[in-house]
Scaffold this motif. Structure first.
Motif, PDB file in Angstrom:
ATOM      1  N   ALA A 110     -28.265  26.821  56.565  1.00  0.00           N
ATOM      2  CA  ALA A 110     -27.001  27.178  57.213  1.00  0.00           C
ATOM      3  C   ALA A 110     -27.094  28.557  57.864  1.00  0.00           C
ATOM      4  CB  ALA A 110     -25.862  27.142  56.192  1.00  0.00           C
ATOM      5  N   ASP A 111     -27.689  29.516  57.186  1.00  0.00           N
ATOM      6  CA  ASP A 111     -27.830  30.866  57.745  1.00  0.00           C
ATOM      7  C   ASP A 111     -28.684  30.861  59.009  1.00  0.00           C
ATOM      8  OD1 ASP A 111     -26.279  31.880  55.721  1.00  0.00           O
ATOM      9  OD2 ASP A 111     -27.965  32.613  54.512  1.00  0.00           O
ATOM     10  N   VAL A 112     -29.796  30.124  58.978  1.00  0.00           N
ATOM     11  CA  VAL A 112     -30.704  30.066  60.122  1.00  0.00           C
ATOM     12  C   VAL A 112     -30.017  29.445  61.332  1.00  0.00           C
ATOM     13  CG1 VAL A 112     -32.791  28.949  61.016  1.00  0.00           C
ATOM     14  CG2 VAL A 112     -32.841  30.060  58.774  1.00  0.00           C
ATOM     15  N   LEU A 113     -29.339  28.321  61.137  1.00  0.00           N
ATOM     16  CA  LEU A 113     -28.727  27.609  62.254  1.00  0.00           C
ATOM     17  C   LEU A 113     -27.464  28.303  62.758  1.00  0.00           C
ATOM     18  CD1 LEU A 113     -29.268  23.908  61.124  1.00  0.00           C
ATOM     19  CD2 LEU A 113     -30.661  25.310  62.653  1.00  0.00           C
ATOM     20  N   ASP A 114     -26.712  28.930  61.858  1.00  0.00           N
ATOM     21  CA  ASP A 114     -25.539  29.700  62.295  1.00  0.00           C
ATOM     22  C   ASP A 114     -25.969  30.892  63.137  1.00  0.00           C
ATOM     23  OD1 ASP A 114     -23.500  28.141  61.252  1.00  0.00           O
ATOM     24  OD2 ASP A 114     -23.510  29.154  59.306  1.00  0.00           O
ATOM     25  N   ALA A 115     -27.049  31.550  62.738  1.00  0.00           N
ATOM     26  CA  ALA A 115     -27.536  32.709  63.494  1.00  0.00           C
ATOM     27  C   ALA A 115     -27.985  32.309  64.892  1.00  0.00           C
ATOM     28  CB  ALA A 115     -28.682  33.376  62.732  1.00  0.00           C
ATOM     29  N   ALA A 116     -28.449  31.060  65.038  1.00  0.00           N
ATOM     30  CA  ALA A 116     -28.899  30.578  66.342  1.00  0.00           C
ATOM     31  C   ALA A 116     -27.787  29.863  67.108  1.00  0.00           C
ATOM     32  CB  ALA A 116     -30.083  29.635  66.156  1.00  0.00           C
ATOM     33  N   SER A 117     -26.590  29.827  66.536  1.00  0.00           N
ATOM     34  CA  SER A 117     -25.423  29.169  67.161  1.00  0.00           C
ATOM     35  C   SER A 117     -25.693  27.699  67.480  1.00  0.00           C
ATOM     36  CB  SER A 117     -25.006  29.917  68.439  1.00  0.00           C
ATOM     37  OG  SER A 117     -24.666  31.256  68.157  1.00  0.00           O
ATOM     38  N   ILE A 118     -26.328  27.006  66.521  1.00  0.00           N
ATOM     39  CA  ILE A 118     -26.620  25.581  66.674  1.00  0.00           C
ATOM     40  C   ILE A 118     -25.641  24.778  65.822  1.00  0.00           C
ATOM     41  CG2 ILE A 118     -28.336  23.760  66.287  1.00  0.00           C
ATOM     42  CD1 ILE A 118     -30.513  25.862  66.698  1.00  0.00           C
ATOM     43  N   PRO A 119     -24.853  23.892  66.411  1.00  0.00           N
ATOM     44  CA  PRO A 119     -23.957  23.036  65.613  1.00  0.00           C
ATOM     45  C   PRO A 119     -24.779  22.051  64.796  1.00  0.00           C
ATOM     46  CG  PRO A 119     -23.932  22.350  67.907  1.00  0.00           C
ATOM     47  CD  PRO A 119     -24.749  23.612  67.864  1.00  0.00           C
ATOM     48  N   PHE A 120     -24.431  21.878  63.537  1.00  0.00           N
ATOM     49  CA  PHE A 120     -25.282  21.069  62.674  1.00  0.00           C
ATOM     50  C   PHE A 120     -24.491  20.425  61.538  1.00  0.00           C
ATOM     51  CE2 PHE A 120     -24.957  25.061  60.448  1.00  0.00           C
ATOM     52  CZ  PHE A 120     -24.978  24.723  59.106  1.00  0.00           C
ATOM     53  N   GLU A 121     -25.152  19.482  60.908  1.00  0.00           N
ATOM     54  CA  GLU A 121     -24.731  18.927  59.628  1.00  0.00           C
ATOM     55  C   GLU A 121     -25.974  18.780  58.768  1.00  0.00           C
ATOM     56  OE1 GLU A 121     -23.293  14.928  59.696  1.00  0.00           O
ATOM     57  OE2 GLU A 121     -25.141  14.112  60.595  1.00  0.00           O
ATOM     58  N   MET A 122     -25.799  18.820  57.462  1.00  0.00           N
ATOM     59  CA  MET A 122     -26.898  18.582  56.537  1.00  0.00           C
ATOM     60  C   MET A 122     -26.617  17.307  55.760  1.00  0.00           C
ATOM     61  SD  MET A 122     -28.040  22.267  54.919  1.00  0.00           S
ATOM     62  CE  MET A 122     -26.535  23.208  55.175  1.00  0.00           C
ATOM     63  N   VAL A 123     -27.644  16.458  55.655  1.00  0.00           N
ATOM     64  CA  VAL A 123     -27.521  15.206  54.907  1.00  0.00           C
ATOM     65  C   VAL A 123     -28.575  15.214  53.799  1.00  0.00           C
ATOM     66  CG1 VAL A 123     -27.540  12.694  54.999  1.00  0.00           C
ATOM     67  CG2 VAL A 123     -26.761  14.001  56.991  1.00  0.00           C
ATOM     68  N   PHE A 124     -28.131  15.460  52.575  1.00  0.00           N
ATOM     69  CA  PHE A 124     -29.021  15.394  51.416  1.00  0.00           C
ATOM     70  C   PHE A 124     -29.086  13.947  50.933  1.00  0.00           C
ATOM     71  CE2 PHE A 124     -27.972  19.887  51.324  1.00  0.00           C
ATOM     72  CZ  PHE A 124     -29.126  20.495  50.852  1.00  0.00           C
ATOM     73  N   VAL A 125     -30.297  13.475  50.632  1.00  0.00           N
ATOM     74  CA  VAL A 125     -30.473  12.123  50.088  1.00  0.00           C
ATOM     75  C   VAL A 125     -31.112  12.246  48.716  1.00  0.00           C
ATOM     76  CG1 VAL A 125     -31.462   9.839  50.430  1.00  0.00           C
ATOM     77  CG2 VAL A 125     -30.774  11.205  52.419  1.00  0.00           C
ATOM     78  N   ASP A 126     -30.321  11.979  47.684  1.00  0.00           N
ATOM     79  CA  ASP A 126     -30.808  12.068  46.307  1.00  0.00           C
ATOM     80  C   ASP A 126     -31.550  10.772  45.961  1.00  0.00           C
ATOM     81  OD1 ASP A 126     -31.292  12.441  43.660  1.00  0.00           O
ATOM     82  OD2 ASP A 126     -29.196  12.525  43.021  1.00  0.00           O
ATOM     83  N   ASP A 127     -32.850  10.877  45.841  1.00  0.00           N
ATOM     84  CA  ASP A 127     -33.701   9.707  45.612  1.00  0.00           C
ATOM     85  C   ASP A 127     -33.816   9.399  44.118  1.00  0.00           C
ATOM     86  OD1 ASP A 127     -35.483   7.625  45.984  1.00  0.00           O
ATOM     87  OD2 ASP A 127     -37.222   8.933  46.234  1.00  0.00           O
ATOM     88  N   GLY A 128     -32.661   9.160  43.482  1.00  0.00           N
ATOM     89  CA  GLY A 128     -32.659   8.792  42.066  1.00  0.00           C
ATOM     90  C   GLY A 128     -33.111   9.909  41.144  1.00  0.00           C
ATOM     91  N   SER A 129     -32.691  11.137  41.422  1.00  0.00           N
ATOM     92  CA  SER A 129     -33.098  12.279  40.597  1.00  0.00           C
ATOM     93  C   SER A 129     -32.618  12.123  39.155  1.00  0.00           C
ATOM     94  CB  SER A 129     -32.526  13.576  41.176  1.00  0.00           C
ATOM     95  OG  SER A 129     -33.040  13.824  42.467  1.00  0.00           O
ATOM     96  N   ARG A 130     -33.412  12.658  38.227  1.00  0.00           N
ATOM     97  CA  ARG A 130     -33.062  12.596  36.808  1.00  0.00           C
ATOM     98  C   ARG A 130     -32.471  13.909  36.303  1.00  0.00           C
ATOM     99  NH1 ARG A 130     -38.139  10.151  37.006  1.00  0.00           N
ATOM    100  NH2 ARG A 130     -39.108  12.064  36.215  1.00  0.00           N
TER     101      ARG A 130
END
Length: 316
Positions: free
Chosen positions: A23-43
């Motif tokens: 978020a810090d990197v993309l905000d500093a570059a003024s890039i609109p973004f979303e993050m999609v985390f995919v939890d692959d069955g974490s224990r």
């Protein structure tokens, strides 16, 4: 908008850090973004941390698998869920440098549809691991016709490329190779693999071997050709020993013992069993494809889409 797809498996300690750094990197570059985390069955508590990050920011979403389906499935699930005009796939352990995302995005703005992240160095790998990786990529490069010696999952894909990959029907997909196979206008950037900030690698030697075998067989028929090569070798050996036996018979000389015969039988039996094993593995692959089971099952989702509807509601 840029979608950042982050496959996650037992990364409880890294999820908050990864979300904050990206978020810090993309905000500093003024890039609109979303993050999609995919939890692959974490224990561990990875899913709880993803939910926390989603609750703290509307730009963070997450999906959780019903069990562990593997990184390839997690990447495809993230690409399927992404809504951006382009998508970046990056590991949750931050060994792929987030700062390079900006460089990838600028190349995409210049018209490139795929931007490959290539490893300039492999980080602190063991000598055996590094040797095994070189052998694997030499084989897969020969099979695909693409130079994959420095390939990684860290890459940016235009929406067109994402659509093609998501719509592929094969169950055993190899993302690194398929993203090169689809073509499109491609650029490459180099990066150095960083050390982990927390946690441990999820890849054991056995899992890496299984990963290599699975991907080679899913993308290439080279092992099947090996059966033919072994058959030719056995034919040559048989002809040579046949001539020797015939010459001894004509000369009236008897063979001294059965050592040669036993060795030939052991060798030929080993070749036959290896060949049957290779053929059987490909038959098993066909069996998996024919069943057409889903590549993954989403048990839960978190986050809000563009219309204000939660992803969990959309899942239902």
């Amino acid at each position: 908008m840029l979608s950042v797809v982050i496959p996650t498996y037992n990364e409880e300690a890294m999820v908050p850090r990864t979300a904050a750094v990206i978020a810090d990197v993309l905000d500093a570059a003024s890039i609109p973004f979303e993050m999609v985390f995919v939890d692959d069955g974490s224990r561990d508590g990875s899913w709880d941390r993803i939910q926390d990050a989603s609750a703290a920011s509307s730009r963070v979403r997450g999906v959780r698998f019903s069990r562990n389906f593997g990184k390839e499935s997690a990447i495809l699930a993230g690409l399927s869920s992404a809504r951006g005009d382009c998508c970046v796939v990056i590991d949750c352990d931050l060994q792929h440098p987030p700062a390079k995302i900006v460089e990838m995005y600028r190349l995409w703005q210049d018209g490139y549809e795929i931007v490959e992240g290539q490893k300039a160095s492999r980080g602190s790998e063991g000598a055996l691991h590094s040797l095994a990786a070189r052998i694997f990529y030499a084989v897969i490069s020969k099979a695909t016709g693409f130079d994959m010696a420095h390939a990684s999952d860290f890459k940016l894909l235009d929406r067109k490329a994402v659509t093609v990959l998501v719509n592929m029907r094969e169950r055993c997909a190899f993302f690194r190779a398929l993203s090169s196979w689809v073509g499109f206008k491609t650029a490459a950037i180099e990066f150095d693999v960083a050390d982990r900030e927390a946690g441990e690698s999820k890849w054991s030697t056995l899992s890496l071997v299984k990963y290599a075998v699975n991907n080679i067989t899913s993308f290439s028929t080279a092992p099947m050709q090996l059966v033919t090569v072994l058959g030719v070798i056995m034919l040559v050996i048989s002809v040579v020993f046949g001539f020797i036996s015939l010459a001894q018979k004509i000369a009236g000389q008897a063979l001294e013992g059965f050592t040669t015969v036993i060795l030939l039988q052991l060798f030929s039996s080993s070749i036959v069993m290896i060949s049957l094993g290779i053929i059987g593995y490909y038959i098993a692959k066909i069996y998996e494809e024919v069943k057409s089971r889903p590549r993954y099952i989403i048990a839960e989702a978190c986050g809000t889409d563009a219309d204000g509807q939660s992803d969990q509601e959309a899942l239902r």
